[in-house]
Design a protein around this motif. Structure first.
Motif, short mmCIF file in Angstrom:
data_model
loop_
_atom_site.label_atom_id
_atom_site.label_comp_id
_atom_site.label_asym_id
_atom_site.label_seq_id
_atom_site.Cartn_x
_atom_site.Cartn_y
_atom_site.Cartn_z
N ARG A 195 -10.41 3.38 -8.03
CA ARG A 195 -9.29 3.76 -7.35
C ARG A 195 -8.29 2.73 -6.80
O ARG A 195 -8.60 1.69 -6.67
CB ARG A 195 -9.80 4.62 -6.08
CG ARG A 195 -10.47 5.92 -6.37
CD ARG A 195 -10.91 6.47 -5.06
NE ARG A 195 -11.82 5.61 -4.15
CZ ARG A 195 -12.00 5.65 -3.20
NH1 ARG A 195 -11.51 6.42 -2.36
NH2 ARG A 195 -12.95 4.66 -2.32
N VAL A 196 -6.87 3.33 -7.10
CA VAL A 196 -5.81 2.29 -6.47
C VAL A 196 -5.27 3.27 -5.31
O VAL A 196 -5.01 4.26 -5.26
CB VAL A 196 -4.70 2.24 -7.57
CG1 VAL A 196 -3.70 1.48 -6.91
CG2 VAL A 196 -5.18 1.58 -8.91
N VAL B 291 -4.45 8.16 -2.86
CA VAL B 291 -5.06 7.72 -3.84
C VAL B 291 -4.14 7.96 -5.08
O VAL B 291 -3.67 8.89 -5.50
CB VAL B 291 -6.33 8.40 -4.19
CG1 VAL B 291 -6.82 8.00 -5.68
CG2 VAL B 291 -7.52 8.38 -3.31
N LEU B 292 -3.55 6.59 -5.41
CA LEU B 292 -2.23 6.66 -6.30
C LEU B 292 -2.90 6.91 -7.84
O LEU B 292 -2.39 7.53 -8.66
CB LEU B 292 -1.74 5.28 -6.49
CG LEU B 292 -0.99 4.88 -5.16
CD1 LEU B 292 -0.61 3.44 -5.25
CD2 LEU B 292 0.07 5.86 -4.74
N HIS B 293 -4.25 6.49 -8.26
CA HIS B 293 -4.73 6.52 -9.52
C HIS B 293 -6.14 6.20 -9.58
O HIS B 293 -6.49 5.61 -8.70
CB HIS B 293 -4.07 5.83 -10.55
CG HIS B 293 -4.47 5.83 -11.97
ND1 HIS B 293 -4.15 7.28 -12.59
CD2 HIS B 293 -4.97 5.13 -12.81
CE1 HIS B 293 -4.70 7.03 -13.77
NE2 HIS B 293 -5.33 5.70 -14.04
N ALA C 153 -7.33 -3.79 -12.08
CA ALA C 153 -7.39 -5.32 -11.69
C ALA C 153 -6.06 -5.84 -11.80
O ALA C 153 -5.04 -5.15 -12.09
CB ALA C 153 -8.32 -5.92 -12.66
N TYR C 154 -5.75 -7.00 -11.19
CA TYR C 154 -4.55 -7.75 -11.47
C TYR C 154 -3.60 -6.98 -10.68
O TYR C 154 -2.39 -6.62 -11.16
CB TYR C 154 -4.24 -8.09 -12.59
CG TYR C 154 -5.34 -9.19 -13.09
CD1 TYR C 154 -5.31 -10.39 -12.75
CD2 TYR C 154 -6.12 -8.67 -14.11
CE1 TYR C 154 -6.10 -11.32 -13.42
CE2 TYR C 154 -6.96 -9.58 -14.64
CZ TYR C 154 -6.97 -10.82 -14.27
OH TYR C 154 -8.07 -11.73 -14.81
N ALA D 88 1.44 -1.76 -9.66
CA ALA D 88 1.03 -1.96 -11.16
C ALA D 88 -0.24 -2.60 -11.20
O ALA D 88 -0.61 -3.50 -10.06
CB ALA D 88 2.21 -2.70 -11.86
N TRP D 89 -0.91 -2.50 -12.33
CA TRP D 89 -2.16 -2.97 -12.42
C TRP D 89 -2.54 -3.09 -13.91
O TRP D 89 -1.94 -2.42 -14.73
CB TRP D 89 -3.21 -2.05 -11.64
CG TRP D 89 -3.40 -0.78 -12.05
CD1 TRP D 89 -4.21 -0.25 -13.01
CD2 TRP D 89 -2.70 0.38 -11.52
NE1 TRP D 89 -4.07 0.90 -13.05
CE2 TRP D 89 -3.07 1.60 -12.38
CE3 TRP D 89 -1.61 0.44 -10.78
CZ2 TRP D 89 -2.62 2.73 -11.88
CZ3 TRP D 89 -1.22 1.61 -10.30
CH2 TRP D 89 -1.64 2.87 -11.10
N GLU D 90 -3.39 -3.87 -14.29
CA GLU D 90 -4.12 -3.82 -15.57
C GLU D 90 -5.54 -3.15 -15.57
O GLU D 90 -6.16 -3.25 -14.53
CB GLU D 90 -4.26 -5.23 -16.01
CG GLU D 90 -5.31 -5.54 -17.27
CD GLU D 90 -5.55 -6.72 -17.36
OE1 GLU D 90 -6.63 -7.14 -18.21
OE2 GLU D 90 -4.72 -7.65 -17.17
N THR D 91 -6.09 -2.21 -16.55
CA THR D 91 -7.24 -1.70 -16.38
C THR D 91 -8.22 -2.74 -17.21
O THR D 91 -7.80 -3.05 -17.94
CB THR D 91 -7.13 -0.34 -17.13
OG1 THR D 91 -6.99 -0.40 -18.39
CG2 THR D 91 -6.09 0.64 -16.62
#
Length: 439
Positions: free
Chosen positions: A114-115, A131-133, A145-146, A160-163
């Motif tokens: 979760r983000v 919960v954004l995503h 991550a990141y 933003a993030w990397e999966t």
């Protein structure tokens, strides 16, 4: 963790001439280091922001197989509060913090798949997390991550993030770069994948301008190599189509992005081609329109790189082929001026730079000095000259850089943790402030 975002609206965060740093006292302007924790612990993901002109530090604390997010605030007299646990952040993996012009603090963090996001209130409590995503599970399950977060003066926010593959065992899930946006006062958008369909995407960086225009840059697989792409989103509209910034046939490193409230942005990335290698820098403006790339020679694809942005130039901190610390000024017209900050084998792990609109900047890195890994920094004055490098951390410890921030008046803070290299539970969190001379 990461290259520093433009988290507060008042911050900003080719071969050329070679100039030497200006002389001065090594610790000139740096006040004594302040310990934010009293005893050692296993800590990571240190983040730093300015909230109404005062510092706010957060970090992840591991104890008894649990993680918690801790926060310490700088008081108006310059002293720091004792760290407190942020409620609702149990099992946190990564976290980001930023604030708008009214001092409203936004948190974003990851837990498992979760983000999440919440407001941090002045009394230390948090609003109910949103919960954004949630990334998918299963054989091709991923986790975020990141993580990156940017907020403008009115509260427009982009996360933003990397999966990343969640079990690091076959079958492997390819990474993608994703983003969630929120206009000031509006609802959160669904998560959007920035990278092209079916193509791996990594390390998204984001900024948001005063107008609410958001810009993202990320790395994307292009055949056997990686490219750099960018896209923007005007306030109230959808994200535009990604645009390739790195040249065809060029192998590119991950992008580093900086922006100003005016909407000007700059991206920097290491590159290698059959003809050359170094660092490419491109300026952008609302539209978006990107300049032709300026090239900084002397770097390599594996160099440490970061970028800050002032009104007249981009400030790039980087390492060369011998891991020496350098800085470069890249004007909007593409003029490059390089400054060597330290000789060869001076950067051990990580390098960051932040700049304000006036062009003052602070470059910070994990250095190497025998068995020591101290935190070192150099300050760029408003006239573009660099002062002598200062050692910020104490001797005999293993330092790990957290983050720097810089204020509009040139004052700065640097956050790091340090402890015994062989004992991860020995790290303490430290902060040190820089006060510019009166003009």
């Amino acid at each position: 963790m990461r290259a520093v975002e433009i988290a507060v609206a008042s911050l900003a965060l080719a071969a050329g001439a070679l100039v030497a740093p200006a002389a001065g006292t090594a610790a000139d302007g740096w006040e004594a280091a302040v310990p934010l924790t009293r005893s050692g612990a296993d800590v990571w993901d240190l983040e730093l922001s300015l909230v109404e002109g005062s510092g706010m530090a957060t970090w992840v604390h591991w104890t008894d197989d649990r993680t918690r997010l801790l926060v310490a605030r700088q008081r108006r007299d310059g002293s720091w509060s004792r760290p407190g646990v942020l409620p609702g952040t149990g099992q946190v993996v990564e976290a980001e913090v930023a604030a708008d012009a009214r001092g409203r603090v936004r948190l974003a963090w990851t837990v498992g798949r979760r983000v999440l996001t919440a407001r941090l209130r002045t009394d230390g409590s948090t609003s109910r997390p949103v919960v954004l995503h949630r990334t998918p599970g299963g054989p091709l399950g991923t986790r975020p991550a990141y993580l990156r977060l940017a907020v403008n003066a009115t509260g427009a926010t982009v996360v933003a993030w990397e999966t990343m593959d969640d079990d690091e065992a076959p079958p492997y899930a390819e990474p993608v770069a994703q983003v969630v946006a929120r206009d000031a006062g509006g609802p959160w958008s669904p998560a959007l994948t920035l990278s092209s369909e079916g193509v791996p995407g990594i390390r998204p960086e984001v900024v948001v301008a005063r107008s609410g225009r958001m810009t993202a840059a990320w790395g994307e697989r292009d055949g056997r190599a990686w490219s750099v792409r960018a896209a923007s989103r005007p306030a109230g509209e959808d994200w535009g189509t990604g645009e390739r910034l790195s040249a065809e046939g060029e192998r590119a490193g991950v992008p580093h992005l900086a922006g100003l409230p005016s909407g000007r942005v700059a991206v920097a990335y290491a590159f290698r081609s059959e003809e050359a290698q170094g660092i490419a820098v491109r300026h952008g403006s609302s539209g978006p329109r990107w300049s032709s790339p300026a090239r900084i020679r002397g770097a390599r694809i594996a160099s440490w790189v970061d970028v800050g942005l002032g009104r007249t130039d981009a400030v790039v901190a980087y390492t060369d082929r011998r891991d020496a610390a350098w800085a470069a000024s890249v004007s909007r017209s593409g003029l490059v001026t390089r400054t060597r900050l330290l000789p060869e084998v001076s950067v051990y792990y990580g390098m960051q730079v932040v700049a304000n609109p006036s062009g003052e900047a602070v470059a910070v890195w994990d250095s190497v000095m025998g068995d020591d890994h101290p935190i070192e920094a150099a300050v760029r004055r408003r006239d573009g000259t660099w002062g002598r490098v200062a050692r910020l951390s104490a001797g005999g410890v293993d330092g790990f850089l957290g983050a720097p921030v810089i204020a509009p008046d040139g004052g700065a803070l640097v956050l790091w943790n340090a402890g015994d290299e062989t004992d991860p539970d020995s790290s303490r969190v430290w902060v040190r402030s820089f006060a510019p001379r009166a003009r």
